[in-house]
Design a protein around this motif. Sequence first.
Motif, short mmCIF file in Angstrom:
data_model
loop_
_atom_site.label_atom_id
_atom_site.label_comp_id
_atom_site.label_asym_id
_atom_site.label_seq_id
_atom_site.Cartn_x
_atom_site.Cartn_y
_atom_site.Cartn_z
N ILE A 141 -5.96 -4.04 6.42
CA ILE A 141 -5.29 -3.61 5.26
C ILE A 141 -3.88 -4.28 5.11
CG2 ILE A 141 -4.36 -1.74 4.15
CD1 ILE A 141 -6.33 0.01 5.21
N CYS A 142 -3.08 -4.38 6.25
CA CYS A 142 -1.83 -5.19 6.08
C CYS A 142 -1.93 -6.78 5.79
CB CYS A 142 -1.14 -4.95 7.52
SG CYS A 142 -0.22 -3.36 7.57
N ASP A 143 -2.96 -7.27 6.51
CA ASP A 143 -3.36 -8.64 6.13
C ASP A 143 -3.75 -8.83 4.72
OD1 ASP A 143 -3.03 -9.27 8.73
OD2 ASP A 143 -5.08 -9.66 9.24
N LEU A 144 -4.51 -7.88 4.13
CA LEU A 144 -4.86 -8.10 2.81
C LEU A 144 -3.67 -7.97 2.00
CD1 LEU A 144 -6.74 -8.20 0.41
CD2 LEU A 144 -7.52 -5.59 0.79
N HIS A 146 -0.77 -8.24 2.59
CA HIS A 146 0.20 -9.63 2.71
C HIS A 146 -0.36 -10.73 1.67
CE1 HIS A 146 1.94 -13.19 4.87
NE2 HIS A 146 3.05 -12.57 4.55
N ARG A 147 -1.53 -10.87 1.97
CA ARG A 147 -2.05 -12.09 1.22
C ARG A 147 -1.91 -11.51 -0.39
NH1 ARG A 147 -6.50 -11.06 4.50
NH2 ARG A 147 -7.82 -10.36 2.65
N ARG A 148 -2.03 -10.47 -0.88
CA ARG A 148 -2.01 -10.21 -2.33
C ARG A 148 -0.38 -10.16 -2.91
NH1 ARG A 148 -5.98 -11.97 -1.73
NH2 ARG A 148 -8.12 -11.10 -1.84
N GLY A 149 0.35 -10.47 -1.93
CA GLY A 149 1.86 -10.38 -2.43
C GLY A 149 2.65 -9.02 -2.45
N VAL A 150 2.07 -8.12 -1.83
CA VAL A 150 2.76 -6.83 -1.85
C VAL A 150 4.06 -6.76 -0.88
CG1 VAL A 150 2.48 -4.43 -0.96
CG2 VAL A 150 0.42 -5.44 -2.26
N ALA A 151 5.04 -6.30 -1.35
CA ALA A 151 6.41 -6.74 -0.87
C ALA A 151 6.44 -6.56 0.87
CB ALA A 151 7.58 -6.02 -1.37
N GLY A 152 5.81 -5.54 1.04
CA GLY A 152 5.84 -5.03 2.74
C GLY A 152 5.09 -3.67 2.97
N ALA A 153 4.55 -3.65 4.40
CA ALA A 153 3.90 -2.73 4.66
C ALA A 153 4.25 -2.33 6.35
CB ALA A 153 2.47 -2.83 4.91
N SER A 154 4.30 -1.19 6.61
CA SER A 154 4.57 -0.62 7.98
C SER A 154 3.76 0.40 8.55
CB SER A 154 6.10 0.08 8.18
OG SER A 154 6.77 -1.18 8.01
N VAL A 155 3.13 0.49 9.53
CA VAL A 155 2.18 1.37 10.17
C VAL A 155 2.75 2.27 11.26
CG1 VAL A 155 -0.08 1.73 11.37
CG2 VAL A 155 0.24 -0.41 9.94
N LEU A 156 2.66 3.71 11.13
CA LEU A 156 3.31 4.51 11.97
C LEU A 156 2.24 5.36 12.57
CD1 LEU A 156 6.17 5.60 9.45
CD2 LEU A 156 6.32 3.86 11.22
N LEU A 157 2.44 5.67 13.88
CA LEU A 157 1.19 6.16 14.73
C LEU A 157 1.73 7.80 14.70
CD1 LEU A 157 0.01 3.96 17.63
CD2 LEU A 157 -0.91 4.40 15.49
N GLY A 158 0.78 8.66 14.48
CA GLY A 158 1.14 10.13 14.60
C GLY A 158 0.76 10.56 15.87
N VAL A 159 1.35 11.77 16.46
CA VAL A 159 1.23 12.45 17.40
C VAL A 159 0.60 13.70 17.37
CG1 VAL A 159 2.96 11.29 18.94
CG2 VAL A 159 3.15 13.61 17.65
N ASP A 160 0.35 14.05 16.33
CA ASP A 160 -0.36 15.33 15.82
C ASP A 160 -0.71 15.05 14.38
OD1 ASP A 160 -1.74 17.68 15.61
OD2 ASP A 160 -0.05 19.01 16.66
N LEU A 184 2.40 2.74 5.34
CA LEU A 184 3.57 2.73 4.10
C LEU A 184 3.43 1.41 3.62
CD1 LEU A 184 6.25 4.76 5.66
CD2 LEU A 184 4.90 5.64 4.06
N ALA A 185 3.25 1.05 2.35
CA ALA A 185 3.41 -0.11 1.61
C ALA A 185 4.08 0.12 0.31
CB ALA A 185 2.09 -0.60 1.40
N VAL A 186 4.98 -1.11 -0.06
CA VAL A 186 5.69 -0.90 -1.39
C VAL A 186 5.46 -2.11 -1.94
CG1 VAL A 186 8.28 -1.16 -2.07
CG2 VAL A 186 7.63 0.34 0.05
N VAL A 199 -8.76 -2.24 -1.32
CA VAL A 199 -8.35 -1.54 -0.11
C VAL A 199 -9.20 -0.41 -0.02
CG1 VAL A 199 -6.49 -0.02 0.83
CG2 VAL A 199 -5.84 -2.34 -0.45
N ILE A 200 -9.45 0.31 -0.92
CA ILE A 200 -10.47 1.41 -0.92
C ILE A 200 -11.66 1.30 -0.09
CG2 ILE A 200 -11.62 3.16 -2.35
CD1 ILE A 200 -9.46 3.23 -4.26
N PRO A 201 -12.34 0.35 -0.28
CA PRO A 201 -13.73 0.12 0.63
C PRO A 201 -13.54 -0.06 2.10
CG PRO A 201 -13.78 -1.17 -1.41
CD PRO A 201 -12.28 -0.88 -1.27
N LEU A 202 -12.26 -0.31 2.40
CA LEU A 202 -11.87 -0.88 3.80
C LEU A 202 -11.66 0.79 4.56
CD1 LEU A 202 -9.39 -3.71 3.72
CD2 LEU A 202 -11.82 -3.79 3.96
#
Length: 359
Positions: A141-144, A146-160, A184-186, A199-202
């Motif tokens: 998803i981050c690669d997609l 980035h290719r489509r010019g979305v300003a940024g994205a960050s992935v945070l792992l949950g513990v619960d 999170l993407a902006v 994104v949705i089909p992924l």
Amino acid sequence: MIDDWTKVTSYFGERLRVDGRLFSDVLLDTFEEHEVSTSIVLRASGGFGLRHHLRTDQTLTMSENPSVMVVAGDSRSRIEALLPRLAELQPRGMLTVERAWAMRGDVTPEPMPEELNEATKLTMYVGRHDRVAGRPAYVAICDLLHRRGVAGASVLLGVDGTLHGSRQRARFLDRNLEVPSMLLAVGAGERIEEVLPEVIPLLRRPMITVERVRVCKRDGALLARPHELPATDGAGLGLWQKLMVYTSESQLHDGLPVHRSIIRRLRQTQARGATVLRGVWGYHGDHEPHGDRFTQWGRRAPVVTVVVDTPQGIASSFDVIDELTGEHGLVTSEMVPALQYFDVGQPRRGGLRMARHRY
């Protein structure tokens, strides 16, 4: 279908207890009991609160009592009915309530609400085990994005957390494949709307929310200051604001990672608090998506710094952040319509009725 959604976020120390039990467990049990659609427990790597006690992963204090951020969301009616119970449970820390829109289950893309035209924060809840062409779904998803010019994205792992109302908890010596992660993407509202059909089909079971934000800075360039909001709305309810700063461990200011410089400087001011979340994958601007290897933990990890305060306080904090992100980072601002502070033996400050203000 896009649903009216409400998001509630609790900030506190990990060792906080209620009746002998960890408060995070009490919260997640409550969300599970009330079948709250989604929730995630994020363990912070640093920050400070109203008392300005510094917690970082460089100190013993942090290892004993790290900051925790718990985000939950569901329909407005369900969350509003649950808010009195959440306020009753929380002995210390901060609780915020925000508006959002959600897409979940078998969804098809629809036109975004007009409020999201300026810029949009897209949040996706993804299981750790979800794969796309053999890769983790969040990497694909981050690669997609980035290719489509979305300003940024960050992935945070949950513990619960809960995903579609089902509780998933991280356990020692377990792969924790079902524990949700938060992506999170902006980006510009129209750009987010264009990329969602891809994104949705992924996603195996889509759980997506969208919120209005303003992009204030990108790669050191000042695009706009946070909106100038009044202290209260027309009904006298308090208005609050939030800054989110997306950087990485490798980006420095005067030899320190940018997020550490932000925490140090804000702690010297009257800022009410800040929370630092270390991610595992992401990008911002034109930089390629990246993350950490186990042998290089912390060197290239994306980092998200969250600051919540009054509009006046945010204006002051933004001046500090603007200076420290002169070369790096993505900075966004958004309105927080309700907030309440809790401390043992002290009267509560703020309130959980959501203010209304058009801007």
